[in-house]
Design an enzyme around this catalytic site. Structure first.
Site, mmCIF file in Angstrom:
data_model
loop_
_atom_site.group_PDB
_atom_site.id
_atom_site.type_symbol
_atom_site.label_atom_id
_atom_site.label_comp_id
_atom_site.label_asym_id
_atom_site.label_seq_id
_atom_site.Cartn_x
_atom_site.Cartn_y
_atom_site.Cartn_z
ATOM 1 N N THR A 78 -4.000 12.486 21.054
ATOM 2 C CA THR A 78 -4.641 11.154 20.545
ATOM 3 C C THR A 78 -4.184 9.763 21.504
ATOM 4 O O THR A 78 -5.265 8.990 21.323
ATOM 5 C CB THR A 78 -4.262 10.829 19.110
ATOM 6 O OG1 THR A 78 -2.829 10.563 19.173
ATOM 7 C CG2 THR A 78 -4.456 11.978 18.331
ATOM 8 N N ASP A 112 1.910 15.239 27.625
ATOM 9 C CA ASP A 112 2.217 16.554 26.984
ATOM 10 C C ASP A 112 1.289 17.602 27.014
ATOM 11 O O ASP A 112 0.142 17.513 27.807
ATOM 12 C CB ASP A 112 2.485 16.372 25.398
ATOM 13 C CG ASP A 112 1.135 15.874 24.605
ATOM 14 O OD1 ASP A 112 0.215 15.976 25.280
ATOM 15 O OD2 ASP A 112 1.282 15.811 23.467
ATOM 16 N N HIS A 126 -3.909 -16.526 29.605
ATOM 17 C CA HIS A 126 -3.332 -15.135 29.326
ATOM 18 C C HIS A 126 -1.994 -14.800 29.839
ATOM 19 O O HIS A 126 -1.205 -14.086 29.251
ATOM 20 C CB HIS A 126 -4.424 -13.825 29.718
ATOM 21 C CG HIS A 126 -5.656 -13.938 29.260
ATOM 22 N ND1 HIS A 126 -6.038 -13.762 28.095
ATOM 23 C CD2 HIS A 126 -6.883 -14.045 29.952
ATOM 24 C CE1 HIS A 126 -7.456 -14.078 28.109
ATOM 25 N NE2 HIS A 126 -7.806 -14.310 29.213
ATOM 26 N N CYS A 184 -1.952 12.274 25.783
ATOM 27 C CA CYS A 184 -1.496 13.050 24.789
ATOM 28 C C CYS A 184 -2.840 13.408 23.949
ATOM 29 O O CYS A 184 -3.852 13.236 24.425
ATOM 30 C CB CYS A 184 -0.300 12.936 23.906
ATOM 31 S SG CYS A 184 -0.432 11.390 22.999
ATOM 32 N N HIS A 198 -6.795 -9.234 30.138
ATOM 33 C CA HIS A 198 -6.253 -10.032 29.349
ATOM 34 C C HIS A 198 -4.737 -9.669 29.063
ATOM 35 O O HIS A 198 -4.097 -10.692 28.620
ATOM 36 C CB HIS A 198 -7.068 -9.874 28.132
ATOM 37 C CG HIS A 198 -8.193 -10.510 27.962
ATOM 38 N ND1 HIS A 198 -9.055 -10.617 26.947
ATOM 39 C CD2 HIS A 198 -9.138 -11.062 28.972
ATOM 40 C CE1 HIS A 198 -10.404 -11.153 27.320
ATOM 41 N NE2 HIS A 198 -10.159 -11.331 28.531
#
Length: 147
Positions: free
Chosen positions: A70, A11, A136, A68, A101
């Protein structure tokens, strides 16, 4: 061995970091799909997160990077697309472990939370770490199942 195609999307808050990572990937010989945004004007992160996730899920790119402010919102949007496993990372260790993992296929970064060098370290660890498989694999399989 050829390098995977990497898609990028961001963004407005992640625009500059996305461009920096795009240029670095190209310099390293990766094929890059830049899905925007293409400027600092305000846009909606869900649109870009979903577009990138669909590109990875459809196989047009083997890996992706979303950015973005955060990294939270765009990773939530990306993870709503079946076949996308986006992981929000804040350091190289989390980037390595999300691949090793969780077989993450999309790296999410917060441009307002981490610096450029940390973002580069995350990208390097993400791209260079293979999925460990083994115990995993069973868990990753469950990630694709309906709730």
């Amino acid at each position: 061995m050829s390098k995977p195609t990497v898609a990028l999307a961001a963004d407005h808050a992640g625009f500059e970091l996305k461009n920096l990572l795009r240029d670095e990937l190209k310099a390293q010989g990766y094929a890059v799909l830049d899905l925007g945004t293409n400027g600092p004007d305000s846009v909606d992160y869900p649109d870009f997160g979903r577009k990138l996730a669909q590109t990875v899920a459809d196989g047009q790119a083997q890996m992706g990077v979303v950015v973005c402010g955060t990294g939270i919102g765009i990773s939530i949007a990306a993870n709503r697309v079946p076949g996308c496993r986006a992981a929000l990372c804040h350091d190289a260790t989390s980037a390595r472990l999300c691949r090793e993992h969780n077989d993450a296929n999309v790296l999410a970064l917060g441009a307002r939370l981490i610096g450029v060098e940390t973002a580069r370290d995350c990208l390097k660890a993400f791209l260079e770490t293979p999925f460990a498989g083994g115990r995993h694999a069973r868990r990753v399989e469950k990630l694709g199942q309906p709730a």
